[in-house]
Design an enzyme around this catalytic site. Structure first.
Site, PDB file in Angstrom:
ATOM      1  NE  ARG A 174      -6.429   5.248   3.947  1.00  0.00           N
ATOM      2  CZ  ARG A 174      -5.557   5.577   4.897  1.00  0.00           C
ATOM      3  NH1 ARG A 174      -5.951   5.813   6.113  1.00  0.00           N
ATOM      4  NH2 ARG A 174      -4.280   5.674   4.612  1.00  0.00           N
ATOM      5  NE  ARG A 195      -0.085  10.737   9.070  1.00  0.00           N
ATOM      6  CZ  ARG A 195      -0.331   9.691   8.285  1.00  0.00           C
ATOM      7  NH1 ARG A 195      -1.516   9.176   8.246  1.00  0.00           N
ATOM      8  NH2 ARG A 195       0.617   9.196   7.517  1.00  0.00           N
ATOM      9  CG  ASP A 227       2.960   1.760   9.353  1.00  0.00           C
ATOM     10  OD1 ASP A 227       2.038   2.575   9.366  1.00  0.00           O
ATOM     11  OD2 ASP A 227       4.117   2.061   8.972  1.00  0.00           O
ATOM     12  CE  LYS A 231      -2.210   2.747   3.563  1.00  0.00           C
ATOM     13  NZ  LYS A 231      -1.000   3.270   4.193  1.00  0.00           N
ATOM     14  CG  ASN A 232       2.483   2.748   3.250  1.00  0.00           C
ATOM     15  OD1 ASN A 232       1.331   3.068   2.937  1.00  0.00           O
ATOM     16  ND2 ASN A 232       2.875   2.636   4.499  1.00  0.00           N
ATOM     17  CB  CYS A 286      -4.272   6.871   9.941  1.00  0.00           C
ATOM     18  SG  CYS A 286      -4.951   5.478   9.061  1.00  0.00           S
TER      19      CYS A 286
HETATM   20  N1  EPU Z   1       6.340  14.920   9.468  1.00  0.00           N
HETATM   21  C1  EPU Z   1       6.400  16.284   9.699  1.00  0.00           C
HETATM   22  N2  EPU Z   1       6.235  17.132   8.628  1.00  0.00           N
HETATM   23  C2  EPU Z   1       6.024  16.661   7.363  1.00  0.00           C
HETATM   24  C3  EPU Z   1       5.983  15.271   7.143  1.00  0.00           C
HETATM   25  C4  EPU Z   1       6.139  14.424   8.224  1.00  0.00           C
HETATM   26  O1  EPU Z   1       6.587  16.734  10.843  1.00  0.00           O
HETATM   27  O2  EPU Z   1       5.879  17.482   6.435  1.00  0.00           O
HETATM   28  C5  EPU Z   1       6.486  13.995  10.634  1.00  0.00           C
HETATM   29  C6  EPU Z   1       5.169  13.233  10.883  1.00  0.00           C
HETATM   30  O3  EPU Z   1       4.270  13.988  11.656  1.00  0.00           O
HETATM   31  C7  EPU Z   1       5.656  11.993  11.587  1.00  0.00           C
HETATM   32  C8  EPU Z   1       7.027  11.748  10.935  1.00  0.00           C
HETATM   33  O4  EPU Z   1       7.406  12.977  10.322  1.00  0.00           O
HETATM   34  O5  EPU Z   1       5.821  12.243  12.953  1.00  0.00           O
HETATM   35  C9  EPU Z   1       7.062  10.643   9.927  1.00  0.00           C
HETATM   36  O6  EPU Z   1       6.100  10.874   8.909  1.00  0.00           O
HETATM   37  P1  EPU Z   1       6.326  10.395   7.403  1.00  0.00           P
HETATM   38  O7  EPU Z   1       6.367  11.592   6.528  1.00  0.00           O
HETATM   39  O8  EPU Z   1       7.497   9.462   7.377  1.00  0.00           O
HETATM   40  O9  EPU Z   1       5.012   9.585   7.149  1.00  0.00           O
HETATM   41  P2  EPU Z   1       4.083   9.592   5.851  1.00  0.00           P
HETATM   42  O10 EPU Z   1       4.889   9.658   4.623  1.00  0.00           O
HETATM   43  O11 EPU Z   1       2.969  10.553   6.045  1.00  0.00           O
HETATM   44  C10 EPU Z   1       4.150   6.996   5.465  1.00  0.00           C
HETATM   45  C11 EPU Z   1       3.138   5.910   5.454  1.00  0.00           C
HETATM   46  C12 EPU Z   1       2.685   5.600   6.872  1.00  0.00           C
HETATM   47  C13 EPU Z   1       3.899   5.195   7.688  1.00  0.00           C
HETATM   48  C14 EPU Z   1       4.959   6.310   7.634  1.00  0.00           C
HETATM   49  C15 EPU Z   1       6.230   5.945   8.364  1.00  0.00           C
HETATM   50  C16 EPU Z   1       2.085   6.204   3.327  1.00  0.00           C
HETATM   51  C17 EPU Z   1       0.868   6.586   2.558  1.00  0.00           C
HETATM   52  N3  EPU Z   1       2.003   6.310   4.639  1.00  0.00           N
HETATM   53  O12 EPU Z   1       3.467   8.142   5.991  1.00  0.00           O
HETATM   54  O13 EPU Z   1       1.799   4.508   6.791  1.00  0.00           O
HETATM   55  O14 EPU Z   1       3.512   4.980   9.014  1.00  0.00           O
HETATM   56  O15 EPU Z   1       5.275   6.619   6.264  1.00  0.00           O
HETATM   57  O16 EPU Z   1       6.834   4.838   7.782  1.00  0.00           O
HETATM   58  O17 EPU Z   1       3.090   5.786   2.755  1.00  0.00           O
HETATM   59  C18 EPU Z   1       0.003   3.163   7.381  1.00  0.00           C
HETATM   60  O18 EPU Z   1       0.309   2.455   6.406  1.00  0.00           O
HETATM   61  O19 EPU Z   1      -0.893   2.832   8.210  1.00  0.00           O
HETATM   62  C19 EPU Z   1       0.691   4.428   7.574  1.00  0.00           C
HETATM   63  C20 EPU Z   1       0.286   5.353   8.442  1.00  0.00           C
END
Ligand code: EPU
Length: 444
Positions: A422, A129, A314, A26-27, A124
């Site tokens: 999802r 976020r 996750d 999914k990611n 989520c």
């Molecule tokens: N963060 C910031 N600012 C930003 C972006 C991120 O402060 O602009 C912080 C977030 O708040 C968090 C940390 O950085 O504390 C990590 O966030 P990251 O950007 O790595 O997460 P993401 O890209 O939004 C993806 C996955 C998540 C998974 C995370 C970590 C997708 C669609 N989602 O999220 O997956 O937990 O990376 O590996 O790829 C899930 O599959 O259930 C899920 C939540």
């Protein structure tokens, strides 16, 4: 709000047994679909799961003139970006709140059209976020960003230019944003403190197939040399290590035995070590991994989530359910999301003993220790779980509630199961295949 057909009755107490098949991650898959926008030729993506995030991205791509069709094999998509065009803002806005992936359309649309509109994001509720890293990065490439009531409007007054970027935290999404933007930007981009999750590596493989020049250096550094044009790709998505681990935890918590066809050891090494420490058994073969409860008590552990190659956040929620069955005190320190332990209050209602703390327990201090977030947990077990009325809070928390309901004595009513669609393909069919006693409540 959840309707009646969004409720699942789970009659617990039966071990999950049998075989299920897990497809592409999914990611990764939705991001590889976005990457197709950058090409001048069609791309083929295989091993695509039928989940909501894929449908949302498919809809957004189609709004921008990309044709997306099923390919010859099951789970194959053919994406043709040869007629990319601007989409109607109201149509894009209809996708507001549906997913976090639309933010990754920025770079590709700026390259293809010179402008982009991004609706309010979904995803989520496991922490604030924010998307500040994404917009900081895009500004460095030369994008101009204007916040409008209906969403974010971006423009590239001229071709985006490569730049030096150091991320404040190795964010998965911000790293993807850099990759998807830098590949067609003018000159070289140097990204430090990058995320290096397996899904990021797979996205780099996709982009390299399209003609991008990307070097992964040591110490979380990535260099990207921009090119003038990219072609299409033919790629099989890496398997979903998060879904695989969810089924592994379900097997452990229900004292079952589940063969996850498609699961891959390489991306799951860290999980497998922890699974073994807790007392779970597994066996790897060429086509997948078998997970089972070998009998006897499970062991309490100390666990800290982290960016790859650490223990993926996750994986945390499903594992916590299994830890309620372990003997002794387990300590869990969540360092990636500040609010990913809230789901435990429902487990306590079912009979678990889980206490949350604001301190960084058991490991290195993290970003959340000084900021008053309940981000550490002590799980005391083993505890017998009883069926309860549960409302699904987020994707992984939701699947964890299913696991808890399956492990519990009696019947649970799980509300909001649609959220699980999802990220978990055909989860109802898979549950039934494993012998779970689940049913949709009758409507009369
Ligand atoms: N963060 C910031 N600012 C930003 C972006 C991120 O402060 O602009 C912080 C977030 O708040 C968090 C940390 O950085 O504390 C990590 O966030 P990251 O950007 O790595 O997460 P993401 O890209 O939004 C993806 C996955 C998540 C998974 C995370 C970590 C997708 C669609 N989602 O999220 O997956 O937990 O990376 O590996 O790829 C899930 O599959 O259930 C899920 C939540």
């Amino acid at each position: 709000m959840t309707g009646l057909n969004d409720v699942l009755l789970v009659h617990g107490g039966t071990p999950l047994e049998g075989e299920i098949h897990v497809r592409g991650a999914k990611n990764l898959v939705p991001k590889a679909m976005v990457a197709a926008l950058l090409g001048s030729e069609p791309s083929r993506l295989r091993n695509v799961p039928d989940i909501r995030d894929v449908r949302v991205v498919r809809g957004l791509l189609q709004l921008h003139g990309v044709t997306v069709q099923a390919g010859d094999e099951s789970g194959e998509l053919v994406l043709d970006p040869s007629k990319v065009e601007s989409a109607n803002v109201a149509d894009i806005d209809a996708h507001a709140g549906s997913s976090r992936i639309p933010i990754l359309f920025c770079g590709p649309l700026l390259h293809r059209l010179g402008h982009a509109f991004i609706p309010g994001l979904g995803g989520c509720d496991i922490g604030g976020r924010p998307i500040d890293f994404h917009f900081d990065v895009l500004r460095k490439f030369g994008a101009v960003i204007e916040k409008r009531p209906e969403g974010q409007y971006l423009e590239a007054p001229q071709r985006l230019r490569g730049c030096k970027i150091e991320l404040p935290y190795p964010s998965v999404g911000a790293t993807e944003q850099v990759l998807l933007t830098a590949v067609l930007a003018e000159g070289v981009t140097e990204l430090s403190n990058a995320a290096i999750e397996p899904e990021i590596e797979d996205l780099i493989c996709v982009l390299q197939k399209m003609g991008a020049i990307i070097t992964m250096g040591t110490n979380r550094t990535i260099h990207i040399t921009g090119v003038d044009k990219l072609g299409g790709y033919n790629h099989r998505a890496l398997p979903d290590r998060l879904e695989s681990a969810s089924w592994a935890c379900a097997a452990l918590a229900t004292e079952g035995n589940v063969y996850v066809r498609g699961a891959s050891q390489r991306e799951m090494m860290t999980f497998l070590n922890v699974f073994r420490k807790v007392g779970g058994a597994f066996e790897v073969d060429e086509d997948g991994i078998r997970f089972w409860h070998p009998g006897g008590p499970l062991n309490a552990i100390a666990l800290e989530t982290d960016v790859h190659p650490g223990f993926q956040t996750d994986w945390q929620q499903p594992l916590v359910v299994a830890l309620t069955q372990a003997s002794g005190l387990s300590i869990v320190h969540e360092t990636v999301y500040e609010s990913r332990l809230g789901f435990t209050s429902a487990l306590n209602q079912m009979g678990a003993h889980i206490q949350l703390y604001r301190e960084c327990l058991g490991g290195t201090p993290c970003r959340f220790g000084q900021r008053n977030f309940l981000h550490s947990a002590v799980v005391s077990g083993p505890t017998k779980l009883q069926g309860a009325d549960l409302v699904i809070p987020d994707l992984r928390g939701g699947f964890s509630y299913l696991i808890a309901a399956l492990a519990a004595q009696g019947t649970s009513r799980v509300h909001g199961i649609d959220l699980i669609n999802r990220g978990y393909e055909n989860f109802m069919q898979k549950l039934e295949k494993l012998g779970a006693k689940v049913e949709l409540p009758s409507t009369d």
